[in-house]
Design an enzyme around this catalytic site. Structure first.
Site, PDB file in Angstrom:
ATOM      1  N   ARG A 136     -13.482 -24.628   3.062  1.00 11.81           N
ATOM      2  CA  ARG A 136     -12.937 -25.751   3.838  1.00 11.81           C
ATOM      3  C   ARG A 136     -13.769 -25.940   5.106  1.00 11.81           C
ATOM      4  NH1 ARG A 136      -6.868 -24.926   5.796  1.00 11.81           N
ATOM      5  NH2 ARG A 136      -7.872 -23.087   6.667  1.00 11.81           N
ATOM      6  N   THR A 152      -5.758  -2.954   8.023  1.00 11.94           N
ATOM      7  CA  THR A 152      -5.633  -4.326   7.535  1.00 11.94           C
ATOM      8  C   THR A 152      -5.634  -5.305   8.695  1.00 11.94           C
ATOM      9  OG1 THR A 152      -4.453  -5.742   5.973  1.00 11.94           O
ATOM     10  CG2 THR A 152      -3.083  -4.275   7.301  1.00 11.94           C
ATOM     11  N   GLY A 160     -13.716 -16.035   3.875  1.00  9.89           N
ATOM     12  CA  GLY A 160     -12.948 -15.237   4.828  1.00  9.89           C
ATOM     13  C   GLY A 160     -13.385 -13.791   4.705  1.00  9.89           C
ATOM     14  N   GLY A 197     -14.039 -19.917  -0.909  1.00 11.03           N
ATOM     15  CA  GLY A 197     -13.507 -19.302   0.305  1.00 11.03           C
ATOM     16  C   GLY A 197     -14.563 -18.510   1.044  1.00 11.03           C
ATOM     17  N   LYS A 213      -9.652  -5.150  10.894  1.00  8.98           N
ATOM     18  CA  LYS A 213     -10.744  -4.676  10.020  1.00  8.98           C
ATOM     19  C   LYS A 213     -12.133  -4.710  10.675  1.00  8.98           C
ATOM     20  CE  LYS A 213      -8.867  -5.588   5.426  1.00  8.98           C
ATOM     21  NZ  LYS A 213      -9.186  -6.160   4.110  1.00  8.98           N
ATOM     22  N   SER A 227       0.794  -1.238   0.000  1.00  7.10           N
ATOM     23  CA  SER A 227       0.000   0.000   0.000  1.00  7.10           C
ATOM     24  C   SER A 227       0.827   1.289   0.000  1.00  7.10           C
ATOM     25  CB  SER A 227      -0.964   0.014   1.185  1.00  7.10           C
ATOM     26  OG  SER A 227      -1.940  -0.974   0.996  1.00  7.10           O
TER      27      SER A 227
HETATM   28  P1  ATR Z   1      -8.969 -12.951   3.766  1.00  5.86           P
HETATM   29  O1  ATR Z   1      -9.155 -11.727   4.608  1.00  5.86           O
HETATM   30  O2  ATR Z   1      -7.880 -12.814   2.742  1.00  5.86           O
HETATM   31  O3  ATR Z   1     -10.244 -13.454   3.170  1.00  5.86           O
HETATM   32  P2  ATR Z   1      -9.129 -15.017   5.767  1.00  5.86           P
HETATM   33  O4  ATR Z   1     -10.293 -14.327   6.375  1.00  5.86           O
HETATM   34  O5  ATR Z   1      -8.064 -15.566   6.657  1.00  5.86           O
HETATM   35  O6  ATR Z   1      -8.378 -14.073   4.749  1.00  5.86           O
HETATM   36  O7  ATR Z   1      -9.696 -16.188   4.814  1.00  5.86           O
HETATM   37  C1  ATR Z   1      -8.866 -17.114   4.187  1.00  5.86           C
HETATM   38  C2  ATR Z   1      -9.701 -18.069   3.331  1.00  5.86           C
HETATM   39  O8  ATR Z   1      -8.798 -19.013   2.732  1.00  5.86           O
HETATM   40  C3  ATR Z   1     -10.708 -18.896   4.110  1.00  5.86           C
HETATM   41  O9  ATR Z   1     -11.782 -19.219   3.271  1.00  5.86           O
HETATM   42  C4  ATR Z   1      -9.896 -20.150   4.455  1.00  5.86           C
HETATM   43  O10 ATR Z   1     -10.666 -21.291   4.715  1.00  5.86           O
HETATM   44  P3  ATR Z   1     -11.262 -21.596   6.214  1.00  5.86           P
HETATM   45  O11 ATR Z   1     -12.400 -20.624   6.392  1.00  5.86           O
HETATM   46  O12 ATR Z   1     -11.722 -22.991   6.152  1.00  5.86           O
HETATM   47  O13 ATR Z   1     -10.122 -21.341   7.150  1.00  5.86           O
HETATM   48  C5  ATR Z   1      -9.169 -20.331   3.149  1.00  5.86           C
HETATM   49  N1  ATR Z   1      -7.980 -21.165   3.294  1.00  5.86           N
HETATM   50  C6  ATR Z   1      -6.787 -20.824   3.812  1.00  5.86           C
HETATM   51  N2  ATR Z   1      -5.925 -21.850   3.747  1.00  5.86           N
HETATM   52  C7  ATR Z   1      -6.603 -22.877   3.148  1.00  5.86           C
HETATM   53  C8  ATR Z   1      -6.255 -24.214   2.756  1.00  5.86           C
HETATM   54  N3  ATR Z   1      -5.045 -24.704   2.972  1.00  5.86           N
HETATM   55  N4  ATR Z   1      -7.202 -24.963   2.148  1.00  5.86           N
HETATM   56  C9  ATR Z   1      -8.429 -24.482   1.907  1.00  5.86           C
HETATM   57  N5  ATR Z   1      -8.824 -23.223   2.244  1.00  5.86           N
HETATM   58  C10 ATR Z   1      -7.916 -22.438   2.852  1.00  5.86           C
END
Ligand code: ATR
Length: 279
Positions: free
Chosen positions: A157, A68, A134, A132, A72, A23
């Site tokens: 997941r 960040t 997250g 995903g 957040k 950033s």
């Molecule tokens: P962001 O703010 O970038 O969205 P986050 O909130 O930590 O980061 O979300 C990360 C995403 O990547 C989630 O969907 C996470 O899955 P979980 O909710 O099951 O934790 C997914 N993720 C991270 N590592 C993973 C892996 N090895 N396999 C599958 N999904 C993964």
């Protein structure tokens, strides 16, 4: 380096860690292009000092801050005003100075919408697969609904986590990655929001099964390092169009800058910035 003088204003980023952020480079380059007398600095702030940091930033006359990981959501308690979209998404990544404090915005969703527009992915009436659940997925889901997506399938997941985020959302089905075959045949827009495939794990892909990619007509991977992720390669090898998340990154920054500086950034400048970062 621009000259810093008595009129120089300050912008910044609060998070923990902040060492790897891109950033400052983006915002300082924007300021330079626009001829604004402002500098953007990273500030590492631990979770316990967040409130003090926000109050202190206001006291110091800081014009705006990006927020960040991991702040957040928590930062929402410390803003003077909250934008409606940020409230609905449940996350703030931008604080813009107003009288008496800061107003909190989410520019991730608007950055994502601007990316879709610029690569000509039309969501209205379409079915979308989101990989995903997250923080990033929340902004993406908000944008997809706003743009008129018909049905969304969220694959994650942790099904429990996906349920807790999107369980009540209309026309949304939550599945595990292994259940992708339950998605009806058709051509979908797919948004990859997990961190799987992020450099240095360039070869990792959240769904390895080649059959899945026959469902994908166009896709955005929110990852931009590497430039072409394993997911994007799979989409392309099955005849789909795939874009990385660099435009979203640039547009969220540009939108934040517009809120910070209360000015518009011309589209050509955003495009120029994107091209420089893409090279
Ligand atoms: P962001 O703010 O970038 O969205 P986050 O909130 O930590 O980061 O979300 C990360 C995403 O990547 C989630 O969907 C996470 O899955 P979980 O909710 O099951 O934790 C997914 N993720 C991270 N590592 C993973 C892996 N090895 N396999 C599958 N999904 C993964």
């Amino acid at each position: 380096m621009r000259d810093i003088d008595g009129h120089t204003r300050v912008l910044g980023l609060i998070g923990d860690p902040v060492e790897h952020t891109g950033s400052p480079a983006i915002h300082n380059r924007l300021a330079e292009k626009l001829g604004d007398n402002v500098v953007y600095m990273p500030f590492r702030v631990g979770a316990k000092r967040l409130e003090e940091a926000v109050d202190g930033a206001y006291a110091l006359g800081i014009e705006g801050l990006n927020v960040t990981v991991p702040h957040k959501v928590e930062v929402m308690q410390y803003v003077r005003e909250l934008d409606d979209a940020a409230l609905e998404i449940g996350a703030v990544n931008t604080l813009s100075r107003i009288r008496g404090g800061f107003r909190g915005y989410n520019t991730d969703f608007s950055g994502f919408m601007r990316e879709l527009d610029s690569v000509d992915i039309q969501v209205n009436g379409r079915d979308v697969i989101v990989l995903g659940a997250g923080g990033a997925s929340k902004a993406v889901m908000y944008a997809l609904k706003k743009l008129g997506a018909r049905q969304t399938f969220v694959l994650n997941r942790s099904i429990q986590k996906a349920e807790s985020f999107f369980g009540g959302v209309k026309d949304t089905t939550i599945l595990g990655f292994e259940d992708w075959r339950r998605i009806p045949e058709g051509k979908y827009i797919c948004i990859q929001c997990t961190s799987v495939g992020l450099s240095p794990d360039d070869n990792a892909c959240v769904i390895e099964d080649e059959g899945f990619y026959d469902l994908v007509e166009s896709a955005v991977d929110l990852i931009y390092k590497p430039k072409e992720t394993a997911f994007m390669k799979k989409v392309a090898s099955h005849g789909g169009k795939a874009y990385n998340g660099l435009r979203m990154l640039v547009y969220q920054a540009v939108t934040s800058y517009e809120f910070f500086m209360k000015r518009e950034v011309p589209e050509e400048i955003a495009e120029e910035l994107y091209n420089e970062l893409d090279s």
